[in-house]
Design an enzyme around this catalytic site. Structure first.
Site, short mmCIF file in Angstrom:
data_model
loop_
_atom_site.label_atom_id
_atom_site.label_comp_id
_atom_site.label_asym_id
_atom_site.label_seq_id
_atom_site.Cartn_x
_atom_site.Cartn_y
_atom_site.Cartn_z
N SER A 183 0.85 -1.32 -0.05
CA SER A 183 0.12 -0.03 0.06
C SER A 183 0.81 1.25 -0.03
CB SER A 183 -0.98 0.00 1.39
OG SER A 183 -0.16 0.10 2.48
N HIS A 211 -6.14 -4.59 -0.58
CA HIS A 211 -5.97 -3.66 -1.46
C HIS A 211 -5.76 -3.63 -2.89
CE1 HIS A 211 -5.01 0.33 0.38
NE2 HIS A 211 -4.28 -0.25 1.45
N LYS A 242 -12.74 -1.67 1.60
CA LYS A 242 -11.94 -0.72 0.75
C LYS A 242 -12.81 -0.71 -0.47
CE LYS A 242 -7.42 -0.80 2.76
NZ LYS A 242 -6.92 -1.99 3.52
#
Ligand SMILES: *Cc1c(COP(=O)(O)O)cnc(C)c1O
Length: 396
Positions: A183, A211, A242
């Site tokens: 990330s 992610h 997310k």
């Protein structure tokens, strides 16, 4: 008793402040989106949310959540194995497995819990966990709770991974663990090469797609799609917090027996509440939307490529990205904070990261691109970066 401890805590807090590491939270008074309102009344463009697909305030997801709220109530008041499982929890688990091409899924309150509860039930002291050095904090904590022997390899360094696999050849079982997207840099794990090494040294693989799910790969199936390894990875963990709507919830999906055992022995599953029905209901809708079209992925990929190209053309030093994360390298910690503060004044909300979150002298601003961004939003951000970059001497 508390008086002494209070003194101790105050000193600790002061030392965090003095080191310039105190985290202040900015308060948002609008829904999450490309444009948000903060409590000063200022409207800013948001470039620091994990709202990669722009679904955090999506009308269809809100409608699905409302429906589930009406049909199944507000809360479950129970863990899954007592009376916390509804038909929609089961449906969401099946849908997630379908999405990733895996055999079964187990839901958790968060991906932090999925990672916290995955290692200890599956591996013992005869076994080996071989972990990327930049893996997420929740993987590090999960590994700590497990008695398996630990091996660490430098980020995405395949020579080092091979070294560690050789060292672990005497262990009973070997599990390689990696984030899908790292990330801070936006690079992906080289899963094709990891898979080759796993085959050569007889190891299993776990990928945390938190992610990357929804983001990476033509249809958003993550790094397993990018490297054409759908169905070949033993364990995938991920978040609903997310790209997938951004509410709350995590999951582990993979081989049937692994999921079966986790349902029996994974502590965050056994001893923590079920996700609320409205989150499960919206989750089902989200997977259905993902399965109908790649529109959001296409827009996100286009936006990220555009932003990254224009920023490099403007003269910025951006890390090559394989995700929706663009790291604008500034190197100097103070500069990263000054630049983020000036950008906010210009209406662009971004965060500067520096040591210890990233290595010393590698401070940066991390830009998170979203499918919610329109071309005008991206252009405004690029113009603001260019203006402030010149002002602060980052650009000539
Ligand atoms: C965000 C993140 C998590 C935690 O997800 P939550 O569902 O918010 O707990 C875990 N792993 C990785 C790689 C992440 O990026």
């Amino acid at each position: 008793m508390y008086t002494n401890y209070q003194e101790f805590l105050k000193k600790e807090l002061t030392s965090i402040e003095e080191a310039g590491l105190f985290k202040n939270e900015r308060i948002i008074v609008s829904p999450q989106g490309a444009e948000i309102t903060i409590n000063t009344g200022q409207k800013v463009l948001n470039f620091c949310a994990n709202n990669y697909l722009g679904l955090s305030n999506n009308a269809k997801l809100k409608e699905a959540a409302r429906k589930a709220l009406d049909s199944h109530g507000y809360g479950m008041s129970s863990v899954r194995f007592i009376c916390g499982t509804t038909d929609i929890h089961k449906e969401l688990e099946a849908k997630i497995a379908g999405f990733f091409g895996t055999e079964d899924t187990i839901l958790y309150a968060a991906a932090f819990d999925a990672n916290g509860g995955v290692f200890e039930p599956l591996l013992g002291e005869e076994d080996a966990i071989i972990s990327d050095s930049l893996n997420h904090a929740s993987i590090i904590d999960g590994v700590r709770l497990c008695k398996a022997q630990r091996y660490r390899y430098a980020n995405a360094d395949m020579a080092d991974l091979e070294e560690q696999l050789k060292k672990a050849q005497n262990n009973r079982f070997r599990l390689i663990v990696t984030d899908g997207v790292f990330s801070m840099d936006g690079n992906v794990a080289p899963l094709d090469k990891i898979h080759e090494l796993a085959t050569k040294y007889n190891a299993m693989i776990m990928v945390d797609e938190s992610h990357s799910a929804g983001v990476v790969g033509h249809t958003g199936r993550g790094v397993t799609e990018l490297f054409d390894l759908k169905g070949k990875i033993e364990i995938i963990t991920g978040t609903l917090g997310k790209a997938f709507g951004g509410a709350i919830g995590g999951f582990t999906t993979g081989k049937k027996e692994i999921i079966d055992l986790l349902r029996q022995r994974s502590r965050p599953y056994l001893f923590s509440n079920s996700i609320p029905p409205m989150v499960a209901g919206a989750g089902i809708k989200m997977v259905e939307m993902m399965s109908e079209t790649n529109e959001l992925q296409d827009k996100l990929h286009e936006n990220t490529a555009y932003f990254s190209k224009k920023m490099i053309e403007a003269g910025f030093d951006c890390k090559p990205t394989q995700s929706a994360i663009v790291a604008v390298m500034l190197y100097d910690a103070k500069l990263s904070q000054q630049m983020a503060a000036r950008l906010l004044e210009e209406g662009i909300y971004v965060i500067g990261f520096y040591y210890p979150v990233v290595p010393k002298d590698l401070a940066r601003i991390r830009v998170q691109v979203s499918a919610a961004h329109e071309r005008a939003h991206l252009d405004k951000a690029i113009a603001a970066f260019t203006k402030v970059g010149k002002e602060l001497g980052v650009l000539k």
